[in-house]
Design a protein around this motif. Structure first.
Motif, short mmCIF file in Angstrom:
data_model
loop_
_atom_site.label_atom_id
_atom_site.label_comp_id
_atom_site.label_asym_id
_atom_site.label_seq_id
_atom_site.Cartn_x
_atom_site.Cartn_y
_atom_site.Cartn_z
N SER A 68 0.85 -1.18 0.00
CA SER A 68 0.00 0.00 0.00
C SER A 68 0.89 1.23 0.00
O SER A 68 1.73 1.40 0.86
CB SER A 68 -0.89 0.00 1.25
OG SER A 68 -1.66 1.17 1.28
N ILE A 69 0.71 2.06 -1.01
CA ILE A 69 1.42 3.33 -1.09
C ILE A 69 0.36 4.42 -1.21
O ILE A 69 -0.50 4.37 -2.09
CB ILE A 69 2.37 3.39 -2.32
CG1 ILE A 69 3.47 2.33 -2.22
CG2 ILE A 69 2.95 4.77 -2.50
CD1 ILE A 69 4.62 2.67 -1.31
N LYS A 70 0.44 5.38 -0.31
CA LYS A 70 -0.51 6.50 -0.30
C LYS A 70 -1.96 6.02 -0.31
O LYS A 70 -2.80 6.54 -1.02
CB LYS A 70 -0.23 7.43 -1.47
CG LYS A 70 1.20 7.91 -1.51
CD LYS A 70 1.27 9.39 -1.54
CE LYS A 70 2.69 9.84 -1.70
NZ LYS A 70 3.29 10.42 -0.59
N LYS A 90 16.80 7.61 -0.52
CA LYS A 90 15.65 6.79 -0.12
C LYS A 90 15.74 5.36 -0.66
O LYS A 90 15.42 4.41 0.04
CB LYS A 90 14.35 7.46 -0.55
CG LYS A 90 14.03 8.68 0.32
CD LYS A 90 12.74 9.32 -0.10
CE LYS A 90 12.25 10.42 0.76
NZ LYS A 90 13.10 11.37 1.33
N TYR A 118 9.38 2.86 -6.63
CA TYR A 118 8.62 2.21 -5.56
C TYR A 118 9.39 2.30 -4.24
O TYR A 118 8.81 2.63 -3.21
CB TYR A 118 8.32 0.74 -5.90
CG TYR A 118 7.75 0.00 -4.71
CD1 TYR A 118 6.40 0.12 -4.40
CD2 TYR A 118 8.56 -0.78 -3.88
CE1 TYR A 118 5.87 -0.53 -3.29
CE2 TYR A 118 8.04 -1.42 -2.77
CZ TYR A 118 6.69 -1.30 -2.49
OH TYR A 118 6.18 -1.92 -1.39
N ASP A 125 9.19 5.87 -2.95
CA ASP A 125 7.84 6.18 -2.46
C ASP A 125 7.57 5.48 -1.13
O ASP A 125 6.96 6.06 -0.23
CB ASP A 125 6.78 5.76 -3.48
CG ASP A 125 6.76 6.65 -4.72
OD1 ASP A 125 7.42 7.72 -4.71
OD2 ASP A 125 6.10 6.26 -5.71
N TYR A 126 8.01 4.25 -1.01
CA TYR A 126 7.79 3.47 0.21
C TYR A 126 8.49 4.14 1.40
O TYR A 126 7.89 4.32 2.45
CB TYR A 126 8.32 2.04 0.01
CG TYR A 126 7.98 1.11 1.14
CD1 TYR A 126 6.76 0.44 1.17
CD2 TYR A 126 8.89 0.88 2.17
CE1 TYR A 126 6.45 -0.42 2.21
CE2 TYR A 126 8.57 0.02 3.22
CZ TYR A 126 7.35 -0.63 3.22
OH TYR A 126 7.05 -1.47 4.26
N SER A 142 9.47 7.28 1.58
CA SER A 142 8.83 8.59 1.80
C SER A 142 7.56 8.43 2.63
O SER A 142 7.31 9.23 3.55
CB SER A 142 8.48 9.26 0.46
OG SER A 142 9.64 9.64 -0.20
N GLU A 143 6.77 7.40 2.31
CA GLU A 143 5.54 7.18 3.07
C GLU A 143 5.85 6.82 4.53
O GLU A 143 5.19 7.31 5.45
CB GLU A 143 4.69 6.08 2.43
CG GLU A 143 3.35 5.95 3.13
CD GLU A 143 2.37 5.10 2.36
OE1 GLU A 143 1.81 4.17 2.98
OE2 GLU A 143 2.16 5.36 1.17
N GLU A 181 6.75 10.01 6.31
CA GLU A 181 5.56 10.81 6.58
C GLU A 181 4.77 10.25 7.76
O GLU A 181 4.30 11.01 8.62
CB GLU A 181 4.66 10.87 5.33
CG GLU A 181 5.22 11.71 4.21
CD GLU A 181 4.40 11.61 2.93
OE1 GLU A 181 3.23 11.16 2.98
OE2 GLU A 181 4.94 11.98 1.86
N GLU A 182 4.64 8.92 7.81
CA GLU A 182 3.92 8.29 8.93
C GLU A 182 4.63 8.56 10.25
O GLU A 182 3.98 8.88 11.25
CB GLU A 182 3.83 6.77 8.71
CG GLU A 182 2.85 6.35 7.66
CD GLU A 182 2.88 4.85 7.39
OE1 GLU A 182 3.56 4.10 8.15
OE2 GLU A 182 2.26 4.42 6.40
N SER A 207 4.19 12.17 11.29
CA SER A 207 2.82 12.36 11.75
C SER A 207 2.63 11.80 13.17
O SER A 207 2.03 12.45 14.03
CB SER A 207 1.87 11.68 10.77
OG SER A 207 0.56 12.05 11.02
#
Length: 186
Positions: free
Chosen positions: A6-8, A112, A159, A162-163, A165-166, A169-170, A173
């Motif tokens: 799961s991405i974004k 990354k 990928y 993005d992984y 980066s996510e 972000e998590e 947060s």
């Protein structure tokens, strides 16, 4: 061969392929000044010295000498365990027994994607080495990691980026929410 990810918030099927480390990286000792610790660490500066340590990203101190190595590589010590594998974002000075992993396709490996790879590399090495069974470059080059591939069968660097980066972000947060909660409690 495929797994769900799961991405974004969107579910996607990711395919993975086995790669030997030697298909991706050249591994050789980092360049050092060949100085004794007394002489190497006699001046305090801004250049990190990557040593045989499993803490502080492998950095033993900062000195006032020019770097011997470019950043954006992975390092590991061939005198310790898998706990001394690190990503080095900045130019640094090498040290005896510190191995550098130099990407064969330098332009495609970003911070990354290297952080993604680093996790797989550490997992592959975990528990296999100790002070009697040395972790060396010959062994590392033959190790196999599963990397995501795109529809063309090529490594999917996007990928990986993005992984990571996510995940960042998590974590940010979660940290923000924790800090807000702590401030309210004060």
């Amino acid at each position: 061969m495929g797994s769900f990810s799961s991405i974004k918030g969107r579910k996607i099927v990711i395919k993975f392929k086995d790669f030997k480390i030697k298909e991706l990286f050249d591994i050789h000792p980092t360049k050092s000044y060949g100085l004794t610790n007394d002489k190497l660490f006699c001046s305090i500066g801004e250049t990190p010295v990557v040593v045989n340590s499993s803490i502080n990203n492998g950095i033993g101190g900062y000195v006032d000498l020019p770097p011997t190595e470019k950043g954006n590589i992975i390092t590991f010590s061939d005198t310790t365990t898998d706990s001394a594998i690190f990503y080095q974002p900045h130019d640094f000075i090498g040290y005896s027994h510190v191995q550098g992993m130099y990407p064969l396709r330098e332009k495609v490996w970003t911070e990354k994607s290297l952080l993604y790879f680093l996790t797989l590399f550490k997992k592959c090495a975990k528990g296999r080495f100790d002070y009697a069974t040395k972790f060396n470059r010959a062994i590392a080059l033959e190790m196999i990691v599963k990397l995501p591939i795109n529809n063309k069968g090529e490594i999917d660097y996007k990928y990986m980026e993005d992984y990571i980066s996510e995940l960042e972000e998590e974590r940010i947060s979660e940290l923000t929410a924790y800090l807000k909660k702590r401030i309210k409690q004060l």
